[in-house]
Design an enzyme around this catalytic site. Structure first.
Site, PDB file in Angstrom:
ATOM      1  N   ILE A 170       0.921  -1.181   0.071  1.00  0.00           N
ATOM      2  CA  ILE A 170       0.125   0.099  -0.189  1.00  0.00           C
ATOM      3  C   ILE A 170       0.919   1.289  -0.197  1.00  0.00           C
ATOM      4  O   ILE A 170       0.412   2.297  -0.487  1.00  0.00           O
ATOM      5  CB  ILE A 170      -1.109  -0.162   1.120  1.00  0.00           C
TER       6      ILE A 170
ATOM      7  N   SER B 260      11.974   0.925   6.706  1.00  0.00           N
ATOM      8  CA  SER B 260      11.251  -0.393   6.215  1.00  0.00           C
ATOM      9  C   SER B 260      12.679  -1.400   6.234  1.00  0.00           C
ATOM     10  O   SER B 260      13.808  -0.731   6.182  1.00  0.00           O
ATOM     11  CB  SER B 260      10.985  -0.473   4.803  1.00  0.00           C
ATOM     12  N   ARG B 261      12.169  -2.538   6.886  1.00  0.00           N
ATOM     13  CA  ARG B 261      13.432  -3.275   6.767  1.00  0.00           C
ATOM     14  C   ARG B 261      13.921  -3.707   5.650  1.00  0.00           C
ATOM     15  O   ARG B 261      15.208  -3.984   5.255  1.00  0.00           O
ATOM     16  CB  ARG B 261      13.142  -4.647   7.667  1.00  0.00           C
TER      17      ARG B 261
ATOM     18  N   LYS C  31      -5.565   1.628   7.793  1.00  0.00           N
ATOM     19  CA  LYS C  31      -6.574   0.988   8.268  1.00  0.00           C
ATOM     20  C   LYS C  31      -6.365  -0.554   8.510  1.00  0.00           C
ATOM     21  O   LYS C  31      -5.333  -0.768   7.643  1.00  0.00           O
ATOM     22  CB  LYS C  31      -7.994   1.365   7.647  1.00  0.00           C
TER      23      LYS C  31
ATOM     24  N   ASP D 272      -9.845  -7.574   6.688  1.00  0.00           N
ATOM     25  CA  ASP D 272      -8.998  -6.600   6.531  1.00  0.00           C
ATOM     26  C   ASP D 272      -9.556  -5.802   5.240  1.00  0.00           C
ATOM     27  O   ASP D 272      -9.560  -4.501   5.264  1.00  0.00           O
ATOM     28  CB  ASP D 272      -7.594  -7.044   5.955  1.00  0.00           C
TER      29      ASP D 272
HETATM   30  P1  NAP Z   1       2.551  -5.392   3.151  1.00  0.00           P
HETATM   31  O1  NAP Z   1       2.797  -5.288   1.715  1.00  0.00           O
HETATM   32  O2  NAP Z   1       2.617  -6.630   3.603  1.00  0.00           O
HETATM   33  O3  NAP Z   1       3.308  -4.149   3.652  1.00  0.00           O
HETATM   34  C1  NAP Z   1       3.491  -3.828   4.836  1.00  0.00           C
HETATM   35  C2  NAP Z   1       5.228  -3.845   5.206  1.00  0.00           C
HETATM   36  O4  NAP Z   1       5.158  -3.563   6.468  1.00  0.00           O
HETATM   37  C3  NAP Z   1       5.909  -4.998   4.681  1.00  0.00           C
HETATM   38  O5  NAP Z   1       6.543  -4.567   3.283  1.00  0.00           O
HETATM   39  C4  NAP Z   1       6.943  -4.773   5.772  1.00  0.00           C
HETATM   40  O6  NAP Z   1       8.151  -4.085   5.293  1.00  0.00           O
HETATM   41  C5  NAP Z   1       6.595  -4.071   7.065  1.00  0.00           C
HETATM   42  N1  NAP Z   1       6.627  -5.050   8.094  1.00  0.00           N
HETATM   43  C6  NAP Z   1       6.962  -4.711   9.412  1.00  0.00           C
HETATM   44  N2  NAP Z   1       6.643  -5.669  10.282  1.00  0.00           N
HETATM   45  C7  NAP Z   1       5.835  -6.440   9.555  1.00  0.00           C
HETATM   46  C8  NAP Z   1       5.300  -7.670  10.036  1.00  0.00           C
HETATM   47  N3  NAP Z   1       5.711  -8.392  11.084  1.00  0.00           N
HETATM   48  N4  NAP Z   1       4.784  -8.480   8.886  1.00  0.00           N
HETATM   49  C9  NAP Z   1       4.775  -7.973   7.595  1.00  0.00           C
HETATM   50  N5  NAP Z   1       5.324  -7.160   7.447  1.00  0.00           N
HETATM   51  C10 NAP Z   1       5.940  -6.120   8.324  1.00  0.00           C
HETATM   52  O7  NAP Z   1       0.884  -4.908   3.476  1.00  0.00           O
HETATM   53  P2  NAP Z   1       0.274  -3.829   2.722  1.00  0.00           P
HETATM   54  O8  NAP Z   1      -0.946  -4.443   1.811  1.00  0.00           O
HETATM   55  O9  NAP Z   1       0.838  -2.855   2.527  1.00  0.00           O
HETATM   56  O10 NAP Z   1      -0.883  -3.636   3.916  1.00  0.00           O
HETATM   57  C11 NAP Z   1      -0.355  -2.516   5.055  1.00  0.00           C
HETATM   58  C12 NAP Z   1      -1.472  -2.050   5.588  1.00  0.00           C
HETATM   59  O11 NAP Z   1      -1.993  -1.342   4.587  1.00  0.00           O
HETATM   60  C13 NAP Z   1      -2.785  -2.959   6.213  1.00  0.00           C
HETATM   61  O12 NAP Z   1      -2.992  -2.609   7.558  1.00  0.00           O
HETATM   62  C14 NAP Z   1      -3.820  -3.050   5.222  1.00  0.00           C
HETATM   63  O13 NAP Z   1      -5.009  -3.145   5.691  1.00  0.00           O
HETATM   64  C15 NAP Z   1      -3.651  -1.620   4.576  1.00  0.00           C
HETATM   65  N6  NAP Z   1      -4.227  -1.613   3.190  1.00  0.00           N
HETATM   66  C16 NAP Z   1      -3.657  -2.405   2.230  1.00  0.00           C
HETATM   67  C17 NAP Z   1      -4.199  -2.358   0.971  1.00  0.00           C
HETATM   68  C18 NAP Z   1      -3.894  -3.394  -0.055  1.00  0.00           C
HETATM   69  O14 NAP Z   1      -4.533  -3.272  -1.105  1.00  0.00           O
HETATM   70  N7  NAP Z   1      -2.922  -4.083   0.063  1.00  0.00           N
HETATM   71  C19 NAP Z   1      -4.838  -1.270   1.039  1.00  0.00           C
HETATM   72  C20 NAP Z   1      -5.530  -0.265   1.686  1.00  0.00           C
HETATM   73  C21 NAP Z   1      -4.791  -0.511   3.014  1.00  0.00           C
HETATM   74  P3  NAP Z   1       9.865  -4.653   5.799  1.00  0.00           P
HETATM   75  O15 NAP Z   1       9.903  -5.952   5.640  1.00  0.00           O
HETATM   76  O16 NAP Z   1      10.407  -3.935   4.561  1.00  0.00           O
HETATM   77  O17 NAP Z   1       9.950  -4.165   7.021  1.00  0.00           O
END
Ligand code: NAP
Length: 304
Positions: free
Chosen positions: A12, A34-35, A88, A166
């Site tokens: 996101i 970010s890691r 969110k 989610d």
């Molecule tokens: P994601 O791609 O998995 O990214 C989250 C980032 O957070 C990861 O790339 C990771 O980066 C970091 N992180 C740190 N601690 C972590 C852990 N314990 N487990 C996993 N990742 C960790 O997730 P996302 O889709 O961006 O979603 C993040 C938030 O945005 C959620 O709350 C989601 O509801 C919201 N969101 C997502 C979307 C969508 O379409 N995907 C849409 C709207 C809102 P590092 O490894 O580099 O630290």
């Protein structure tokens, strides 16, 4: 230009936050924490503590981490006197968000629990149309393919990841915003894959005759719709709140989600100018109540 640090450079952050900030006349993306992830041309940190210590000139921190790791980062930023925006859902539990609110109040900084779907193109018009009408029946259909939208995101099926809630909480964020009277949950059924700790599908019953069908197993066309039968006509919101229909006829909106994040950053700028916070937990109360009241069913194991 207001400096902001983005934390959790994943899907996101890269899909929405980075482009929204780049296009905004109000904001400058000054650091990325970010890691693994980085943003081209932006100073990178691997831990939030390092960023907070090295960059006292950045007053705002926007958190794009999954909900479980988000609390520690948010608390650290608030304690360091920074204004905070939360993706969110605002946390993994209600009580941790209450604690963040208390820290923000104590430090005199802004806390904004964002709900991007509330900024969808047709949501404000739907709210205006429903004002003063009686809801006789409503139905939400939020069915999407988890493999497409959350590829390999194991956190979403871990405890605290909320599973299908989610995306489902986006529907509930619209619902709680547009209804003239609040709803509460009366019953729920949650489908847990045998090998996972969060539901892959859920069916909710609420007051005012409103029901919801959330499913992560939808292949083919994706559905993010809600429909309401009222004492004075029928309203439908489609495409996640971006398209409006009244009595079966198109009535405005735009077939794109690209306005949502620019609107969130504009709202954050407004909150900062007003010295205000905005934390509405009503969508998350419905989700918490679904876990409290819901009947749990076990379904087929799930693998990405
Ligand atoms: P994601 O791609 O998995 O990214 C989250 C980032 O957070 C990861 O790339 C990771 O980066 C970091 N992180 C740190 N601690 C972590 C852990 N314990 N487990 C996993 N990742 C960790 O997730 P996302 O889709 O961006 O979603 C993040 C938030 O945005 C959620 O709350 C989601 O509801 C919201 N969101 C997502 C979307 C969508 O379409 N995907 C849409 C709207 C809102 P590092 O490894 O580099 O630290």
């Amino acid at each position: 230009l207001m400096k902001v640090a983005l934390v959790g450079i994943g899907k996101i952050a890269l899909d929405q936050h980075v482009p929204a900030l780049a296009a905004s006349p109000d904001w400058e993306l000054a650091a990325a924490v970010s890691r693994h992830g980085t943003v081209a041309g932006v100073e990178a940190f691997t831990g939030i503590g390092d960023m907070l210590a090295a960059r006292p000139d950045i007053p705002v921190v926007s958190l794009c981490l999954p909900p479980v790791p988000r609390f520690e980062a948010a608390a650290a930023a608030l304690r360091a006197g920074r204004h905070v925006m939360l993706e969110k859902p605002p946390g993994a539990s209600l009580s941790e968000v209450h604690e963040l609110q208390a820290i923000a109040r104590d430090r005199g900084v802004t806390l904004f629990a964002t709900w991007h779907s509330r900024e969808a193109h047709a949501v404000a018009a739907a709210r205006r149309w429903l004002a003063g009408r009686r809801i006789d029946q409503g139905h939400i259909t939020w069915r999407e393919d988890v493999r497409k939208w959350h590829p390999g995101q194991d956190w979403i099926f871990q405890a605290g990841g909320m599973g299908v809630f989610d995306p489902g909480i986006n529907a509930l964020s619209i619902l709680t915003h547009i209804l003239p009277r609040p709803v509460h949950l009366t019953a729920a059924e949650l489908d847990f894959p045998a090998n996972r700790d969060a539901p892959i599908a859920a069916r909710l019953s609420m007051t005012q005759g409103i029901s919801a069908d959330f499913d992560f197993r939808q292949t083919g066309p994706q559905t993010w719709d809600m429909e309401f039968l009222t004492d004075a006509g029928h309203l439908a919101l489609r495409m996640g709140g971006n398209l409006l229909e009244i009595d079966g006829q198109p009535a405005g909106g735009a077939d794109t989600i690209m306005g949502e994040y620019p609107a969130l950053y504009a709202r954050m700028a407004e909150l900062l100018r007003d010295g205000a916070s905005d934390v509405d937990l009503s969508p998350m109360v419905l989700v918490a109540d679904a876990f409290t009241l819901g009947r749990r069913l076990t379904v087929e194991p799930f693998a990405f």
